[in-house]
Design an enzyme around this catalytic site. Structure first.
Site, PDB file in Angstrom:
ATOM      1  N   GLU A  64      34.464  25.929   9.953  1.00 23.47           N
ATOM      2  CA  GLU A  64      34.562  25.885   8.614  1.00 23.47           C
ATOM      3  C   GLU A  64      36.114  26.219   7.956  1.00 23.47           C
ATOM      4  OE1 GLU A  64      30.170  27.340   7.200  1.00 23.47           O
ATOM      5  OE2 GLU A  64      31.707  28.886   7.892  1.00 23.47           O
ATOM      6  N   ASP A 235      23.984  32.100   5.848  1.00 25.62           N
ATOM      7  CA  ASP A 235      25.078  31.594   5.140  1.00 25.62           C
ATOM      8  C   ASP A 235      25.505  30.044   5.707  1.00 25.62           C
ATOM      9  OD1 ASP A 235      25.844  32.009   7.933  1.00 25.62           O
ATOM     10  OD2 ASP A 235      27.445  33.328   7.480  1.00 25.62           O
TER      11      ASP A 235
HETATM   12  P1  NAD Z   1      25.818  38.712  15.901  1.00 26.10           P
HETATM   13  O1  NAD Z   1      25.452  37.729  16.879  1.00 26.10           O
HETATM   14  O2  NAD Z   1      26.799  39.593  16.348  1.00 26.10           O
HETATM   15  O3  NAD Z   1      24.545  39.796  15.474  1.00 26.10           O
HETATM   16  C1  NAD Z   1      23.348  39.259  15.003  1.00 26.10           C
HETATM   17  C2  NAD Z   1      22.404  40.189  15.233  1.00 26.10           C
HETATM   18  O4  NAD Z   1      20.997  39.705  14.792  1.00 26.10           O
HETATM   19  C3  NAD Z   1      22.123  40.312  16.977  1.00 26.10           C
HETATM   20  O5  NAD Z   1      22.119  41.517  17.698  1.00 26.10           O
HETATM   21  C4  NAD Z   1      20.616  39.623  16.954  1.00 26.10           C
HETATM   22  O6  NAD Z   1      19.927  40.142  18.193  1.00 26.10           O
HETATM   23  C5  NAD Z   1      20.054  39.969  15.777  1.00 26.10           C
HETATM   24  N1  NAD Z   1      18.843  39.178  15.372  1.00 26.10           N
HETATM   25  C6  NAD Z   1      18.768  37.869  15.523  1.00 26.10           C
HETATM   26  N2  NAD Z   1      17.494  37.508  14.978  1.00 26.10           N
HETATM   27  C7  NAD Z   1      16.917  38.754  14.525  1.00 26.10           C
HETATM   28  C8  NAD Z   1      15.575  39.114  13.964  1.00 26.10           C
HETATM   29  N3  NAD Z   1      14.815  38.194  13.707  1.00 26.10           N
HETATM   30  N4  NAD Z   1      15.286  40.468  13.492  1.00 26.10           N
HETATM   31  C9  NAD Z   1      16.444  41.417  13.816  1.00 26.10           C
HETATM   32  N5  NAD Z   1      17.534  41.071  14.455  1.00 26.10           N
HETATM   33  C10 NAD Z   1      17.792  39.777  14.530  1.00 26.10           C
HETATM   34  O7  NAD Z   1      26.143  38.083  14.491  1.00 26.10           O
HETATM   35  P2  NAD Z   1      27.160  39.102  13.401  1.00 26.10           P
HETATM   36  O8  NAD Z   1      28.595  38.673  13.513  1.00 26.10           O
HETATM   37  O9  NAD Z   1      26.826  40.357  13.194  1.00 26.10           O
HETATM   38  O10 NAD Z   1      26.815  38.199  12.050  1.00 26.10           O
HETATM   39  C11 NAD Z   1      25.627  37.946  11.880  1.00 26.10           C
HETATM   40  C12 NAD Z   1      25.394  37.056  10.628  1.00 26.10           C
HETATM   41  O11 NAD Z   1      25.901  37.093   9.637  1.00 26.10           O
HETATM   42  C13 NAD Z   1      25.706  35.800  11.319  1.00 26.10           C
HETATM   43  O12 NAD Z   1      24.531  34.475  10.677  1.00 26.10           O
HETATM   44  C14 NAD Z   1      26.771  35.372  10.427  1.00 26.10           C
HETATM   45  O13 NAD Z   1      26.929  33.738  10.299  1.00 26.10           O
HETATM   46  C15 NAD Z   1      26.692  36.087   9.203  1.00 26.10           C
HETATM   47  N6  NAD Z   1      28.040  36.530   8.381  1.00 26.10           N
HETATM   48  C16 NAD Z   1      28.015  36.465   7.096  1.00 26.10           C
HETATM   49  C17 NAD Z   1      29.028  36.783   6.371  1.00 26.10           C
HETATM   50  C18 NAD Z   1      29.207  36.757   4.947  1.00 26.10           C
HETATM   51  O14 NAD Z   1      30.339  36.725   4.261  1.00 26.10           O
HETATM   52  N7  NAD Z   1      27.892  36.426   4.396  1.00 26.10           N
HETATM   53  C19 NAD Z   1      30.205  37.177   7.231  1.00 26.10           C
HETATM   54  C20 NAD Z   1      30.026  37.397   8.492  1.00 26.10           C
HETATM   55  C21 NAD Z   1      29.192  37.072   9.096  1.00 26.10           C
END
Ligand code: NAD
Length: 350
Positions: A64, A235
């Protein structure tokens, strides 16, 4: 050879320098300052150029671009989201960004934004929770203990004053990593075996999981009256975390509705589903939390203005500091029309 002039050199903040800068200032101070920059830009929301981010989807993820401008500066972030990456030893989210001067169009900052995105996302979550969460919130459930989780916890501590975090992740190793990293950071950490256990006694429920599907991290019966939900993992189209019934019982607060309707939890709801824009709450133009029973839900997807605030913050911090290096990334011929002549100066001499 061409000698670029001072004004054509672009300050560049590498990952290494970003890490040094965060420790130089102190992470909680960075989070508090970033929250102030984000809030200041939410207060002047109306003057920004706003567009939903430009997304290129594939089966495995999304890439993006997130642009905006306040008329004086222009910024954009490049960011990806690839939930399968962690299983290959790569980050789910990586990013870099650029700030430019609108008057000349010249970039004034190029920076890593993987670390900065985690910081700005956490600062935004906590700034929003400061306005919407129950007063005196002390406990947060943190569901999804990946890359964002420690930043989210420390921002809620520094800005909202939480003292306890209850961790849950489908992968126990992620919760252990998070608990290890939070040791000595002044938060009481409890690792939980189920999401139901994690939300016990929590006033703030943060969902930050990564899976490219419509997941139900929180089901309706798990969410009691009066809590604040900080739902930030969903997101992207086809990627949500909450049961639709929770949205029907909550007052939903968003960043930029045209983007959130595509990417947020509300993608599950009809197009006219009522939401409140967060900038209006901050400006006193719309109500935030009205009573103790209300469920407030921040459907946070991450908007370009938050990255713009983060870029402004970093530009202000690295001015005249040792935390950046100057990049020769703009061609700058002495005679602006003699670009060819400048290139010719690099012809190898035999
Ligand atoms: P990451 O991959 O480092 O961590 C995600 C975690 O979620 C992993 O540890 C995984 O095991 C866990 N997980 C997956 N399914 C699960 C479930 N059903 N129950 C509990 N835990 C579960 O990712 P991250 O960098 O921490 O990002 C997490 C999410 O946040 C991503 O989807 C990312 O796109 C989003 N994000 C959003 C913003 C925003 O501004 N809103 C900013 C950054 C990241």
């Amino acid at each position: 050879m061409n000698q670029p002039s001072e004004k054509a050199l672009v300050p560049f903040v590498s990952v290494e320098n970003m890490m040094r800068l965060v420790h130089h200032i102190g992470i909680e101070t960075v989070l508090r300052d970033l929250a102030d920059y984000v809030e200041a830009d939410f207060r002047r929301w109306e003057l920004f150029d706003k567009t939903p981010r430009v997304a290129s989807h594939s089966d495995v993820g999304v890439i993006e671009l997130m642009p905006t401008s306040d008329g004086e500066a222009y910024g954009f972030k490049y960011v990806n989201g690839h939930p399968k990456n962690t299983s290959e030893g790569l980050q789910t989210v990586t990013a870099f960004g650029l700030l430019a001067d609108v008057y000349t169009g010249y970039p004034v900052l190029l920076t890593e934004m993987t670390v900065l995105t985690a910081l700005r996302t956490a600062a935004t979550s906590a700034m929003v929770a400061k306005h919407l969460a129950p007063k005196g919130s002390k406990t947060m459930a943190m569901i999804g203990n990946g890359a964002q989780s420690e930043f989210q916890t420390l921002a809620m501590k520094a800005i909202v004053g939480i003292e306890n975090v209850r961790l849950y992740d489908v992968d126990a190793a992620a919760s252990e990593k998070c608990a290890r990293n939070l040791k000595g950071q002044g938060v009481n950490v409890t690792i939980c075996k189920t999401p139901e256990e994690a939300i016990q006694g929590a006033q703030i429920l943060t969902t930050c999981t990564a899976d490219k599907k419509n997941a139900t991290i929180l089901s309706d019966n798990m969410v009691g009256a009066g809590v604040h939900i900080n739902a930030i993992g969903g997101d992207c189209p086809g990627k949500t975390e909450l049961a639709a019934d929770i949205l029907n019982r909550s007052d939903v607060f968003v960043e930029f509705p045209p983007q959130t309707r595509i990417e947020g939890e509300i993608q599950q709801m009809p197009e006219d589903f009522p939401v409140t824009e967060m900038w209006e709450v901050i400006e006193g133009k719309a109500a935030g939390r009205c009573d103790d029973k209300q469920i407030t839900l921040f459907d946070g997807v991450g908007f370009a203005i938050e990255d713009f605030s983060a870029l402004r913050y970093i530009r202000d911090q690295v001015k005249d500091s040792g935390f950046c290096e100057n990049l020769d990334m703009l061609a700058d011929p002495d005679d602006p029309r003699d670009l060819f002549g400048m290139v010719q100066r690099a012809v190898p001499v035999s």
